[in-house]
Design a protein around this motif. Structure first.
Motif, PDB file in Angstrom:
ATOM      1  N   LYS A 175      21.255   6.492 -15.307  1.00 29.76           N
ATOM      2  CA  LYS A 175      22.729   6.512 -15.334  1.00 29.76           C
ATOM      3  C   LYS A 175      23.258   6.672 -16.760  1.00 29.76           C
ATOM      4  O   LYS A 175      24.410   7.068 -16.959  1.00 29.76           O
ATOM      5  CB  LYS A 175      23.292   5.232 -14.709  1.00 29.76           C
ATOM      6  CG  LYS A 175      22.978   3.978 -15.518  1.00 29.76           C
ATOM      7  CD  LYS A 175      23.496   2.722 -14.862  1.00 29.76           C
ATOM      8  CE  LYS A 175      23.100   1.512 -15.686  1.00 29.76           C
ATOM      9  NZ  LYS A 175      22.900   0.291 -14.969  1.00 29.76           N
ATOM     10  N   TYR A 176      22.430   6.377 -17.751  1.00 25.73           N
ATOM     11  CA  TYR A 176      22.877   6.518 -19.137  1.00 25.73           C
ATOM     12  C   TYR A 176      22.672   7.931 -19.659  1.00 25.73           C
ATOM     13  O   TYR A 176      23.080   8.254 -20.763  1.00 25.73           O
ATOM     14  CB  TYR A 176      22.120   5.538 -20.039  1.00 25.73           C
ATOM     15  CG  TYR A 176      22.465   4.106 -19.747  1.00 25.73           C
ATOM     16  CD1 TYR A 176      23.722   3.603 -20.089  1.00 25.73           C
ATOM     17  CD2 TYR A 176      21.557   3.259 -19.116  1.00 25.73           C
ATOM     18  CE1 TYR A 176      24.057   2.291 -19.798  1.00 25.73           C
ATOM     19  CE2 TYR A 176      21.880   1.952 -18.826  1.00 25.73           C
ATOM     20  CZ  TYR A 176      23.125   1.472 -19.165  1.00 25.73           C
ATOM     21  OH  TYR A 176      23.476   0.186 -18.880  1.00 25.73           O
ATOM     22  N   THR A 191      18.915   2.880 -24.287  1.00 28.11           N
ATOM     23  CA  THR A 191      19.386   2.734 -22.902  1.00 28.11           C
ATOM     24  C   THR A 191      18.991   1.371 -22.347  1.00 28.11           C
ATOM     25  O   THR A 191      19.755   0.746 -21.617  1.00 28.11           O
ATOM     26  CB  THR A 191      18.831   3.852 -21.994  1.00 28.11           C
ATOM     27  OG1 THR A 191      17.421   3.820 -22.007  1.00 28.11           O
ATOM     28  CG2 THR A 191      19.317   5.220 -22.436  1.00 28.11           C
ATOM     29  N   ARG A 192      17.817   0.891 -22.728  1.00 27.76           N
ATOM     30  CA  ARG A 192      17.399  -0.443 -22.256  1.00 27.76           C
ATOM     31  C   ARG A 192      18.307  -1.528 -22.834  1.00 27.76           C
ATOM     32  O   ARG A 192      18.706  -2.456 -22.134  1.00 27.76           O
ATOM     33  CB  ARG A 192      15.964  -0.724 -22.655  1.00 27.76           C
ATOM     34  CG  ARG A 192      14.980   0.071 -21.828  1.00 27.76           C
ATOM     35  CD  ARG A 192      13.660  -0.632 -21.808  1.00 27.76           C
ATOM     36  NE  ARG A 192      12.694   0.168 -21.083  1.00 27.76           N
ATOM     37  CZ  ARG A 192      11.557  -0.321 -20.619  1.00 27.76           C
ATOM     38  NH1 ARG A 192      11.269  -1.591 -20.816  1.00 27.76           N
ATOM     39  NH2 ARG A 192      10.717   0.451 -19.977  1.00 27.76           N
ATOM     40  N   HIS A 220      21.572  -1.361 -21.100  1.00 24.44           N
ATOM     41  CA  HIS A 220      21.420  -1.895 -19.740  1.00 24.44           C
ATOM     42  C   HIS A 220      21.396  -3.416 -19.758  1.00 24.44           C
ATOM     43  O   HIS A 220      22.100  -4.077 -18.991  1.00 24.44           O
ATOM     44  CB  HIS A 220      20.125  -1.332 -19.152  1.00 24.44           C
ATOM     45  CG  HIS A 220      19.827  -1.812 -17.776  1.00 24.44           C
ATOM     46  ND1 HIS A 220      20.570  -1.443 -16.682  1.00 24.44           N
ATOM     47  CD2 HIS A 220      18.852  -2.650 -17.307  1.00 24.44           C
ATOM     48  CE1 HIS A 220      20.083  -2.035 -15.601  1.00 24.44           C
ATOM     49  NE2 HIS A 220      19.035  -2.767 -15.958  1.00 24.44           N
ATOM     50  N   GLU A 221      20.596  -3.965 -20.657  1.00 23.28           N
ATOM     51  CA  GLU A 221      20.469  -5.428 -20.699  1.00 23.28           C
ATOM     52  C   GLU A 221      21.768  -6.094 -21.130  1.00 23.28           C
ATOM     53  O   GLU A 221      22.043  -7.228 -20.765  1.00 23.28           O
ATOM     54  CB  GLU A 221      19.301  -5.821 -21.624  1.00 23.28           C
ATOM     55  CG  GLU A 221      17.953  -5.494 -20.973  1.00 23.28           C
ATOM     56  CD  GLU A 221      16.765  -5.716 -21.902  1.00 23.28           C
ATOM     57  OE1 GLU A 221      16.882  -6.525 -22.842  1.00 23.28           O
ATOM     58  OE2 GLU A 221      15.720  -5.062 -21.677  1.00 23.28           O
ATOM     59  N   LEU A 222      22.576  -5.359 -21.919  1.00 31.12           N
ATOM     60  CA  LEU A 222      23.863  -5.924 -22.361  1.00 31.12           C
ATOM     61  C   LEU A 222      24.991  -5.572 -21.384  1.00 31.12           C
ATOM     62  O   LEU A 222      26.135  -5.975 -21.589  1.00 31.12           O
ATOM     63  CB  LEU A 222      24.230  -5.389 -23.743  1.00 31.12           C
ATOM     64  CG  LEU A 222      23.380  -5.826 -24.936  1.00 31.12           C
ATOM     65  CD1 LEU A 222      23.753  -5.016 -26.183  1.00 31.12           C
ATOM     66  CD2 LEU A 222      23.534  -7.313 -25.211  1.00 31.12           C
ATOM     67  N   SER A 223      24.692  -4.799 -20.360  1.00 29.64           N
ATOM     68  CA  SER A 223      25.703  -4.304 -19.407  1.00 29.64           C
ATOM     69  C   SER A 223      26.864  -3.640 -20.149  1.00 29.64           C
ATOM     70  O   SER A 223      28.040  -3.910 -19.873  1.00 29.64           O
ATOM     71  CB  SER A 223      26.244  -5.431 -18.526  1.00 29.64           C
ATOM     72  OG  SER A 223      25.193  -6.115 -17.913  1.00 29.64           O
ATOM     73  N   LEU A 224      26.543  -2.764 -21.091  1.00 22.98           N
ATOM     74  CA  LEU A 224      27.602  -2.099 -21.868  1.00 22.98           C
ATOM     75  C   LEU A 224      28.394  -1.139 -20.993  1.00 22.98           C
ATOM     76  O   LEU A 224      27.824  -0.451 -20.141  1.00 22.98           O
ATOM     77  CB  LEU A 224      27.005  -1.323 -23.032  1.00 22.98           C
ATOM     78  CG  LEU A 224      26.496  -2.095 -24.235  1.00 22.98           C
ATOM     79  CD1 LEU A 224      26.146  -1.125 -25.358  1.00 22.98           C
ATOM     80  CD2 LEU A 224      27.529  -3.102 -24.730  1.00 22.98           C
ATOM     81  N   ASN A 225      29.701  -1.083 -21.226  1.00 23.70           N
ATOM     82  CA  ASN A 225      30.565  -0.127 -20.544  1.00 23.70           C
ATOM     83  C   ASN A 225      30.482   1.218 -21.275  1.00 23.70           C
ATOM     84  O   ASN A 225      30.973   1.358 -22.388  1.00 23.70           O
ATOM     85  CB  ASN A 225      32.004  -0.665 -20.544  1.00 23.70           C
ATOM     86  CG  ASN A 225      32.994   0.347 -20.012  1.00 23.70           C
ATOM     87  OD1 ASN A 225      32.610   1.337 -19.382  1.00 23.70           O
ATOM     88  ND2 ASN A 225      34.268   0.092 -20.261  1.00 23.70           N
ATOM     89  N   LYS A 274      19.856  -4.601 -29.436  1.00 27.01           N
ATOM     90  CA  LYS A 274      20.827  -5.433 -28.698  1.00 27.01           C
ATOM     91  C   LYS A 274      21.641  -6.300 -29.649  1.00 27.01           C
ATOM     92  O   LYS A 274      22.865  -6.406 -29.525  1.00 27.01           O
ATOM     93  CB  LYS A 274      20.088  -6.338 -27.687  1.00 27.01           C
ATOM     94  CG  LYS A 274      19.742  -5.636 -26.395  1.00 27.01           C
ATOM     95  CD  LYS A 274      18.750  -6.427 -25.557  1.00 27.01           C
ATOM     96  CE  LYS A 274      19.348  -7.732 -25.027  1.00 27.01           C
ATOM     97  NZ  LYS A 274      18.340  -8.456 -24.213  1.00 27.01           N
ATOM     98  N   SER A 293      25.731  -6.026 -30.464  1.00 30.17           N
ATOM     99  CA  SER A 293      26.611  -7.178 -30.244  1.00 30.17           C
ATOM    100  C   SER A 293      27.216  -7.685 -31.548  1.00 30.17           C
ATOM    101  O   SER A 293      28.049  -8.590 -31.536  1.00 30.17           O
ATOM    102  CB  SER A 293      25.828  -8.326 -29.594  1.00 30.17           C
ATOM    103  OG  SER A 293      25.068  -7.851 -28.521  1.00 30.17           O
TER     104      SER A 293
END
Lengths: 386, 271
Positions: free
Chosen positions: B8-9, B33-34, B37-42, B186, B190
């Motif tokens: 999806k990325y 991308t991982r 994904h792990e951070l649920s980035l928009n 990550k 952040s």
């Protein structure tokens, strides 16, 4: 103690002022809605940055002094794609550095406004020697829009025009200033805000989808803008790209893209170009000129008329694209055209190309760090007289 | 059929990518991308930037807004975007040439200003896209296509440069340490402020063949691993022993005000 610096004078300083040219172009930008400025110190453009650093915080805008000209022009590109109305100001040597970033802005169709205060290489004397660089400075295929003010009032007026053209055609627009104008003080009239026409780029209306084509631009040739960060996932690449925005190596994609990018300006010359005529009604000799040189040219025409020589002036408000129809029309009317410019002969070649033998052509050119005197132009008029 | 959850990325119609077999850039794309994904980035809120070079092509495969195609100016674009629209998250993917050769001036000034941007530097130790020329990161005495007798220039340490110039998050890993690399990406994503994650990555096609004499990606990864030491190990070595080593770890993680423009908007006056 903390207080805010937002005792705003407002965006538009309506009224009559006795104003420095560099301030007037900054005020024109603000009146047009400029909310982002990035620039690097260079004489004789510094008063533009200084004015913007003071005024932008008053109206909620952002001022950046970049680490160099490249940082400044690319910051403009980023800010513009994010939705800002962005401007920079520089002078000849700094304008060299900015060509790279201008090329990017042409390629991704980012509207930005650049003020180049032309000077004599490293020295701050009068010059119009960048007139070709304005058009041909960046690599690749594109068309430039370049406006040539000839007074402090026009520095204000043309800054507004520049933003409006940039937004309408999603293209860089260059305000071709000069040492002569930038450091001159004149009376200017700033109209009320509601009398200033403002153009904003067209935004896409369809919602984001995988089928969205950000570079499809029918019929106007200028694609609608999808703001950064709103889900359209556009690639803004310098490289040749298809309508989807993907980098593409298909010759047909190249051709379509560069036909459109140049066509959106070429096909709209009538909308973009503007000229002004002085004493042209019965003229037999025309002075074709631009920028500060319009001033001694009008004086020279009047001196010539005192001697019974019918001379008029065609002032080019737009130097790029070339106002070909207007020059051709004059060529059909007069016996001779004299190109007047402050360099060793650059734009004269364009004028002669457009004239195409319809009348005789002469040149009044010089590069001595000094504007032409009316007498110097008069001497060429005498030579052109049959 | 199971679809890779990272798909999806990736931009629809975006693949295949153009990286050479065994290139580290593909791995870094996956790390990002991982991490996202792990951070649920928009994704709609992200702008990814690449300049010119191999690593600079990473963003064009990501399903986000992208700026690409000019060498070395990534952080200047990022500055304009962040100041005009601070709510956007801006991630720069740069090779070592983009970051610290042609873009070196922008790099130190972004660090000085604490521009609120994440920069992932894929340091493959040479100019790969152009055919394997020496870079400011190439180890001393390495053979490249423009140093046929070995490089006579000492290399930059990108992380020390970032730290000295004022970056507020700095880390270095290699593809031999994928989990640590993802963790640092990550943390960087952040982090509020200028965050730099350097991945010393393999370029088997050029650096591998010319500098170590093998185009096998595994050989080059092993070569990198043999020269990798931890931050703690590095502390017990003197500078001459550290030369030619890749020190791995997290070097800086601090906070200070982020860049909002050259002028201040509030005036603080002394009483």
């Amino acid at each position: 103690m903390t207080d805010t610096r937002t005792e705003s004078r407002g965006r538009v300083l309506t009224g009559v002022h006795f104003m420095l040219g560099n301030y007037a172009v900054a005020e024109g930008a603000l009146a047009a809605g400029c909310d982002f400025f990035a620039g690097y110190p260079i004489t004789p453009a510094n008063e533009i940055s200084e004015r913007m650093s003071q005024r932008l915080p008053e109206v909620g805008g952002v001022f950046v002094q970049g680490e160099d000209e490249l940082a400044s022009i690319y910051a403009l590109a980023g800010a513009s794609l994010a939705g800002a109305k962005a401007m920079t100001a520089t002078a000849s040597a700094g304008f060299n550095y900015m060509q790279e970033g201008l090329g990017y802005c042409y390629a991704v169709e980012a509207p930005v406004v650049v003020v180049d205060v032309q000077r004599c290489r490293g020295e701050n004397f009068a010059s119009q020697a960048d007139v070709m660089q304005m058009r041909w400075g960046a690599s690749g295929d594109y068309e430039a829009i370049v406006l040539a003010p000839s007074s402090v009032q026009e520095l204000f007026d043309y800054a507004i025009r520049a933003f409006n053209l940039a937004e309408k055609y999603r293209s860089p627009v260059i305000v071709m200033s000069e040492t002569t104008l930038a450091l001159m003080r004149e009376r200017i009239l700033i109209p009320p805000a509601d009398a200033i026409p403002i153009v904003n780029r067209r935004k896409v209306t369809q919602p984001p989808s995988p089928e969205f084509l950000p570079y499809k631009a029918e019929p106007s040739g200028t694609p609608d803008w999808a703001p950064l960060g709103s889900g359209y996932n556009v690639i803004y690449s310098l490289n040749p790209h298809d309508e989807r925005g993907r980098i593409d190596w298909d010759p047909n994609v190249f051709e379509g893209l560069y036909k459109r990018i140049t066509g959106k300006i070429r096909d709209n010359r009538k909308d973009i170009c503007f000229t002004e005529s002085f004493h042209m009604d019965d003229a037999q000799i025309a002075l074709v000129t631009y920028g500060s040189e319009v001033r001694p040219a009008i004086d020279a025409a009047e001196l010539a008329r005192d001697k019974g020589i019918k001379v008029g002036v065609l002032k080019l408000g737009t130097v790029w694209p070339v106002p070909e129809d207007e020059i051709r029309e004059v060529a059909g009317q007069v016996d001779a055209i004299i190109s007047v410019e402050m360099n060793m002969g650059k734009y004269a070649g364009e004028v002669e190309r457009v004239v195409g033998g319809r009348c005789r052509t002469f040149r009044a050119t010089k590069n001595r760090g000094l504007i032409h005197s009316p007498d110097e132009i008069l001497a060429v008029i005498e030579e052109a007289r049959r | 059929m199971t679809i890779n959850p990272m798909r999806k990325y990736v931009r629809p119609h975006g693949l295949p990518h153009f990286f050479c077999p065994g290139c580290g850039a593909g791995q870094v794309l996956q790390y990002f991308t991982r991490a996202a994904h792990e951070l649920s980035l928009n994704l709609d809120n992200i702008v990814a930037i690449g300049g010119v070079g191999c690593a600079a092509r990473i963003p064009i495969y990501l399903n986000v807004d992208v700026l690409h195609g000019v060498h070395g100016r990534t952080l200047a674009w990022a500055m304009g975007i962040k100041l005009a629209k601070p709510e956007l998250k801006v991630v720069v993917f740069a090779g070592d040439g983009d970051a610290v050769s042609i873009g070196g001036n922008h790099f130190i000034h972004a660090a000085r200003r604490n521009l609120d941007v994440t920069m992932i530097v894929v340091n493959n130790l040479n100019f790969a896209m152009t055919g394997g020329q020496v870079a400011p990161t190439t180890p001393y005495s390495s053979v490249t296509t423009t140093t046929p007798y070995g490089s006579g220039e000492p290399p930059f340490d990108i992380c020390r440069l970032a730290e000295t110039a004022g970056a507020t998050y700095v880390a270095r890993w290699t593809p031999n340490k994928p989990l640590q690399a993802i963790r640092s990406i990550k943390t960087a994503l952040s982090h509020k402020g200028f965050s730099v994650v350097e991945i010393v990555a393999q370029c088997p096609t050029h650096f591998g063949r010319y500098a170590i004499g093998s185009g096998n990606p595994a050989d080059l990864l092993k070569w990198i691993d043999e020269r990798s030491i931890t931050k703690v190990q590095a502390e017990s070595l003197d500078p001459s022993e550290r030369e030619g080593k890749f020190v791995l770890g997290e070097f800086v993680n601090t906070e200070r005000p982020v860049y909002r423009g050259t002028t201040r908007y509030e005036v603080e006056r002394a009483e």
